[in-house]
Design a protein around this motif. Structure first.
Motif, PDB file in Angstrom:
ATOM      1  N   VAL A   1     -19.615  22.530  24.596  1.00  0.00           N
ATOM      2  CA  VAL A   1     -18.907  21.214  23.943  1.00  0.00           C
ATOM      3  C   VAL A   1     -18.970  20.251  24.847  1.00  0.00           C
ATOM      4  CG1 VAL A   1     -16.497  20.450  23.335  1.00  0.00           C
ATOM      5  CG2 VAL A   1     -17.180  22.882  23.020  1.00  0.00           C
ATOM      6  N   ARG A   2     -19.316  18.798  24.281  1.00  0.00           N
ATOM      7  CA  ARG A   2     -19.654  17.771  25.128  1.00  0.00           C
ATOM      8  C   ARG A   2     -18.581  17.425  26.111  1.00  0.00           C
ATOM      9  NH1 ARG A   2     -23.753  13.870  23.569  1.00  0.00           N
ATOM     10  NH2 ARG A   2     -24.854  14.758  21.822  1.00  0.00           N
ATOM     11  N   PRO A   3     -18.615  16.834  27.280  1.00  0.00           N
ATOM     12  CA  PRO A   3     -17.655  16.416  28.327  1.00  0.00           C
ATOM     13  C   PRO A   3     -16.826  15.179  27.532  1.00  0.00           C
ATOM     14  CG  PRO A   3     -19.904  16.416  29.341  1.00  0.00           C
ATOM     15  CD  PRO A   3     -20.154  16.733  27.884  1.00  0.00           C
ATOM     16  N   SER A   4     -17.391  14.667  26.496  1.00  0.00           N
ATOM     17  CA  SER A   4     -16.515  13.398  26.105  1.00  0.00           C
ATOM     18  C   SER A   4     -15.350  13.824  25.139  1.00  0.00           C
ATOM     19  CB  SER A   4     -17.388  12.689  24.981  1.00  0.00           C
ATOM     20  OG  SER A   4     -18.091  13.241  24.218  1.00  0.00           O
ATOM     21  N   ILE A   5     -15.554  15.464  25.025  1.00  0.00           N
ATOM     22  CA  ILE A   5     -14.543  16.087  23.808  1.00  0.00           C
ATOM     23  C   ILE A   5     -13.650  16.968  24.956  1.00  0.00           C
ATOM     24  CG2 ILE A   5     -13.931  17.908  22.077  1.00  0.00           C
ATOM     25  CD1 ILE A   5     -16.744  16.796  20.855  1.00  0.00           C
ATOM     26  N   VAL A   6     -14.446  17.491  25.716  1.00  0.00           N
ATOM     27  CA  VAL A   6     -13.411  18.684  26.783  1.00  0.00           C
ATOM     28  C   VAL A   6     -12.651  17.917  27.556  1.00  0.00           C
ATOM     29  CG1 VAL A   6     -13.925  20.285  28.587  1.00  0.00           C
ATOM     30  CG2 VAL A   6     -15.360  20.423  26.600  1.00  0.00           C
ATOM     31  N   ILE A   7     -13.119  16.810  28.270  1.00  0.00           N
ATOM     32  CA  ILE A   7     -12.197  16.330  29.193  1.00  0.00           C
ATOM     33  C   ILE A   7     -10.953  15.530  28.631  1.00  0.00           C
ATOM     34  CG2 ILE A   7     -12.159  14.345  30.891  1.00  0.00           C
ATOM     35  CD1 ILE A   7     -15.043  15.248  32.068  1.00  0.00           C
ATOM     36  N   PRO A   8     -11.114  14.764  27.420  1.00  0.00           N
ATOM     37  CA  PRO A   8     -10.268  14.104  26.807  1.00  0.00           C
ATOM     38  C   PRO A   8      -9.179  15.004  26.524  1.00  0.00           C
ATOM     39  CG  PRO A   8     -11.977  12.922  26.103  1.00  0.00           C
ATOM     40  CD  PRO A   8     -12.394  14.467  26.947  1.00  0.00           C
TER      41      PRO A   8
ATOM     42  N   GLY B   1      -8.109  18.231  27.284  1.00  0.00           N
ATOM     43  CA  GLY B   1      -7.622  18.585  28.847  1.00  0.00           C
ATOM     44  C   GLY B   1      -6.615  17.388  29.154  1.00  0.00           C
ATOM     45  N   LEU B   2      -7.014  16.149  29.212  1.00  0.00           N
ATOM     46  CA  LEU B   2      -6.017  15.250  29.680  1.00  0.00           C
ATOM     47  C   LEU B   2      -5.004  14.865  28.953  1.00  0.00           C
ATOM     48  CD1 LEU B   2      -8.771  12.631  31.080  1.00  0.00           C
ATOM     49  CD2 LEU B   2      -7.343  14.382  32.217  1.00  0.00           C
ATOM     50  N   LEU B   3      -5.131  14.945  27.589  1.00  0.00           N
ATOM     51  CA  LEU B   3      -4.267  14.942  26.618  1.00  0.00           C
ATOM     52  C   LEU B   3      -3.016  16.032  26.686  1.00  0.00           C
ATOM     53  CD1 LEU B   3      -6.104  13.535  23.352  1.00  0.00           C
ATOM     54  CD2 LEU B   3      -4.555  12.340  24.914  1.00  0.00           C
ATOM     55  N   ILE B   4      -3.601  17.305  26.937  1.00  0.00           N
ATOM     56  CA  ILE B   4      -2.602  18.358  27.531  1.00  0.00           C
ATOM     57  C   ILE B   4      -1.941  18.012  28.522  1.00  0.00           C
ATOM     58  CG2 ILE B   4      -2.424  20.797  28.046  1.00  0.00           C
ATOM     59  CD1 ILE B   4      -5.150  21.265  26.525  1.00  0.00           C
ATOM     60  N   SER B   5      -2.409  17.562  29.512  1.00  0.00           N
ATOM     61  CA  SER B   5      -1.435  17.198  30.819  1.00  0.00           C
ATOM     62  C   SER B   5      -0.546  16.168  30.528  1.00  0.00           C
ATOM     63  CB  SER B   5      -2.681  16.419  31.823  1.00  0.00           C
ATOM     64  OG  SER B   5      -3.400  17.704  32.401  1.00  0.00           O
ATOM     65  N   ALA B   6      -1.090  15.126  29.527  1.00  0.00           N
ATOM     66  CA  ALA B   6       0.010  13.969  28.913  1.00  0.00           C
ATOM     67  C   ALA B   6       1.086  14.599  28.348  1.00  0.00           C
ATOM     68  CB  ALA B   6      -0.655  12.976  28.053  1.00  0.00           C
TER      69      ALA B   6
ATOM     70  N   LEU C   1      -3.129  23.017  33.352  1.00  0.00           N
ATOM     71  CA  LEU C   1      -4.016  23.481  32.432  1.00  0.00           C
ATOM     72  C   LEU C   1      -5.091  22.087  32.156  1.00  0.00           C
ATOM     73  CD1 LEU C   1      -5.137  25.380  30.446  1.00  0.00           C
ATOM     74  CD2 LEU C   1      -3.466  24.521  28.669  1.00  0.00           C
ATOM     75  N   GLY C   2      -4.571  20.978  31.742  1.00  0.00           N
ATOM     76  CA  GLY C   2      -5.508  20.050  31.469  1.00  0.00           C
ATOM     77  C   GLY C   2      -6.246  19.643  32.864  1.00  0.00           C
ATOM     78  N   ILE C   3      -5.623  19.196  33.863  1.00  0.00           N
ATOM     79  CA  ILE C   3      -6.384  18.611  34.928  1.00  0.00           C
ATOM     80  C   ILE C   3      -7.183  19.861  35.535  1.00  0.00           C
ATOM     81  CG2 ILE C   3      -5.708  18.031  37.349  1.00  0.00           C
ATOM     82  CD1 ILE C   3      -3.219  16.592  36.715  1.00  0.00           C
ATOM     83  N   GLY C   4      -6.831  20.817  35.576  1.00  0.00           N
ATOM     84  CA  GLY C   4      -7.873  22.000  35.949  1.00  0.00           C
ATOM     85  C   GLY C   4      -9.138  21.973  35.242  1.00  0.00           C
ATOM     86  N   ALA C   5      -8.933  21.836  34.068  1.00  0.00           N
ATOM     87  CA  ALA C   5     -10.219  21.943  33.145  1.00  0.00           C
ATOM     88  C   ALA C   5     -11.013  20.648  33.388  1.00  0.00           C
ATOM     89  CB  ALA C   5      -9.600  21.835  31.715  1.00  0.00           C
TER      90      ALA C   5
ATOM     91  N   MET D   1      -2.476   9.469  31.822  1.00  0.00           N
ATOM     92  CA  MET D   1      -3.315  10.557  31.210  1.00  0.00           C
ATOM     93  C   MET D   1      -3.699  10.098  30.133  1.00  0.00           C
ATOM     94  SD  MET D   1      -3.168  13.538  33.266  1.00  0.00           S
ATOM     95  CE  MET D   1      -4.126  12.452  34.030  1.00  0.00           C
ATOM     96  N   VAL D   2      -3.143   9.457  29.148  1.00  0.00           N
ATOM     97  CA  VAL D   2      -3.650   9.251  27.846  1.00  0.00           C
ATOM     98  C   VAL D   2      -4.850   8.001  28.173  1.00  0.00           C
ATOM     99  CG1 VAL D   2      -3.370   7.992  25.879  1.00  0.00           C
ATOM    100  CG2 VAL D   2      -1.730   9.728  26.617  1.00  0.00           C
ATOM    101  N   ALA D   3      -4.632   7.143  29.170  1.00  0.00           N
ATOM    102  CA  ALA D   3      -5.713   5.963  29.714  1.00  0.00           C
ATOM    103  C   ALA D   3      -6.851   6.809  29.971  1.00  0.00           C
ATOM    104  CB  ALA D   3      -5.072   5.333  30.627  1.00  0.00           C
ATOM    105  N   ALA D   4      -6.503   7.918  31.161  1.00  0.00           N
ATOM    106  CA  ALA D   4      -7.824   8.682  31.438  1.00  0.00           C
ATOM    107  C   ALA D   4      -8.651   9.275  30.364  1.00  0.00           C
ATOM    108  CB  ALA D   4      -7.372   9.620  32.390  1.00  0.00           C
ATOM    109  N   ALA D   5      -7.852   9.697  29.188  1.00  0.00           N
ATOM    110  CA  ALA D   5      -8.576  10.525  28.001  1.00  0.00           C
ATOM    111  C   ALA D   5      -9.553   9.639  27.346  1.00  0.00           C
ATOM    112  CB  ALA D   5      -7.444  11.211  27.379  1.00  0.00           C
ATOM    113  N   VAL D   6      -8.705   8.405  27.251  1.00  0.00           N
ATOM    114  CA  VAL D   6      -9.606   7.456  26.419  1.00  0.00           C
ATOM    115  C   VAL D   6     -10.857   6.872  27.298  1.00  0.00           C
ATOM    116  CG1 VAL D   6      -9.639   4.982  25.551  1.00  0.00           C
ATOM    117  CG2 VAL D   6      -7.613   6.495  25.066  1.00  0.00           C
TER     118      VAL D   6
END
Length: 515
Positions: free
Chosen positions: A343-350, A352-357, A384-388, A499-504
């Protein structure tokens, strides 16, 4: 994305080809490199347990106590980039060994420091040698694990060391201070670093930039002048409010930072190649790390107070509430590795960060009504979100940089960690404190000195309430807790927005990066 490579010099054992996979020796080397990571992360929390004992033994002034705390991160943050670049030039393994020996020796000096001034000097020296340790560990991983799948897993394990150390810090600190004197928290470094010094030459080959430029003292000074004043200024504004000293420190740091960037762009062989930041994958991953650490540290800042001063848990009980979240962070960093292959980082990281949000959002919605169980769940979501996200973003930082610049790239990643930790406490902590001060109501019958202490912090209000008659004390503590929790709601909301800003940011900056 592919990793750029350079022609190795015969004087240094060449790194394996990108297709080569590390064997048992590489994984044993990873275990050794985890030692300084665990040590530094434990040190971030263990010192707080020794401060009361240090205060009684050395009787420092308020300013002296502040410098005991701040001397280490100020020097560390200021020298990370310089030391990362130095490791690229003189050898990352060599710098790691020098840093380990120096850190252990100064730790012994700190443990037996007879005065406040000598302890402050020892803490500053620990920052000097600590700046050699962290970039070296991450950049050596880059040379050991040239296979990207293996490198992802190695970085996940490396990153989990921070979470593990953070979890162990309160427990280790409590045990040491309960059974020994305050200096024991510094002596902890010695048994951790001795195996590192012995095993590193046996397991890890030297690596460096095959075509290093000359050492640039001006850039080193500018780097230190850029980072240290900014960190100091942020801490000053957070603790003392708007002041000439705090603003001036930040302006000095920003000016030095501009001069540093201009100098790097004008030199044929810069200490830090600023062109790295033109790569969206590199600059995006650095900012993601920064915002993630801001949110993580900010959460720990207010939730630890809520658990102890509002809910009434002991420090150990509070640590146990946070333990599942820290464990989740470790597991998430490991589990994300096979997912990141597909899975692309542009999907995996956002994601994860939305889970943190969502974790922050849970606290913002429930606020004062949140029991310990809800805070446990919220921190699990955050972890969970930040670790990933951080496992993937750290790997992107290293893979986006040429192999011969791994030390400088690693130092940028470490600087983001340090700045994020400072900003997490400074920004979110300042917002929480300002909200608390504006809302708390001081009942009649309280002296001006008591009123001042009660307005400063929830802990101060709790102490003052114990000194007052039962009725007045109950009024004060009820108002203080309500004011603190209203600030928690505001702070949690801001954390969710971050966290939402980081996901975007991740979705936009990493959209062209392949998994």
């Amino acid at each position: 994305m592919s990793t750029l490579s350079t022609t190795p010099t015969p004087a240094v054992p060449s790194a394996p080809e990108a297709s080569a996979r590390a064997g048992i020796r590489g994984w044993l080397a990873l275990v050794v490199l985890m030692l300084p990571v665990l040590l530094v992360s434990i040190d971030n929390t263990v010192l707080s347990f020794a401060l009361p004992a240090i205060s009684k033994a050395l009787e420092p002034t308020g300013t002296g106590m502040l410098w005991i705390i701040d001397a280490y991160p100020l020097v560390l943050a200021g020298l990370l980039v310089s030391m990362g670049s130095l490791g690229d030039r003189v050898g990352r393994r060599k710098l790691l060994l020098v840093g380990a020996i120096g850190f252990a020796a100064v730790s012994v000096a700190a443990a037996f420091a007879p005065t406040t001034e000598l302890l402050i000097a020892a803490r500053a020296s620990l920052g000097f040698f600590g700046a050699m340790l962290m970039p070296s560990t991450l950049s050596l991983l880059r040379s050991i694990f040239t296979d990207r799948d293996q490198r992802r897993l190695a970085i996940a394990i490396w990153a989990s060391g921070f979470a593990a150390g953070s979890a162990l810090g309160p427990l280790v600190g409590g045990i040491l201070i309960e059974h020994f004197w305050w200096g024991s928290v510094f002596l902890l470094a010695v048994p951790v670093l001795i195996p590192l010094v012995v095993l590193t030459p046996l397991l890890i080959r030297e690596s460096r930039d095959p075509n290093p430029g000359p050492i640039d003292p001006v850039s080193i000074v500018l780097s230190l002048a850029a980072m240290a004043p900014v960190v100091y200024g942020i801490k000053s504004l957070a603790s003392e409010g708007l002041s000439v000293v705090g603003v001036l420190a930040i302006l000095i740091g920003v000016t030095a930072g501009i001069l540093f960037v201009r100098r790097q762009l004008s030199r044929p062989v810069p200490m830090l190649d600023m062109r790295l930041f033109r790569r969206a994958s590199f600059s995006g991953a650095v900012l993601i790390n920064l915002l993630s650490v801001v949110s993580l540290v900010g959460f720990l800042f207010f939730v630890s107070q809520h658990l102890q001063l509002v809910i009434g848990l002991s420090p150990i009980e509070s640590g146990l509430v946070l333990l599942p979240g820290l464990g989740t962070m470790i597991v998430a960093g490991l589990v994300i590795v096979p997912i990141a292959r597909r899975v692309r980082p542009s999907i995996v990281i956002p994601v994860g960060l939305l889970i943190s949000a969502a974790g922050y959002g849970l606290v913002a919605l429930l606020g004062a009504a949140a029991p310990a169980s809800v805070l446990l769940i919220a921190f699990v979501l955050l972890g969970l979100g930040i670790g990933a996200a951080e496992t993937v973003s750290n790997e992107l930082i290293l893979s986006s940089a040429p192999a011969d610049k791994a030390g400088a790239a690693s130092a940028v990643s470490e600087t983001a960690y340090e700045l994020g930790a400072v900003l997490g406490t400074a920004i979110l902590g300042t917002i929480l404190t300002a909200s608390y001060r504006a809302a708390v109501v001081i009942p009649e019958g309280v002296t001006p000195a008591q009123a001042h202490a009660a307005r400063e912090t929830l802990g101060g209000a709790t102490t003052v309430a114990e000194q007052l008659p039962a009725g007045i004390g109950a009024q004060l503590i009820e108002s203080a807790r309500h004011s603190f929790d209203s600030g928690v709601v505001l702070t949690a909301g801001i954390g969710a927005v971050l966290m939402v800003a980081a996901a975007v940011l991740a979705a936009v900056s990493l959209r062209k990066v392949r998994g």
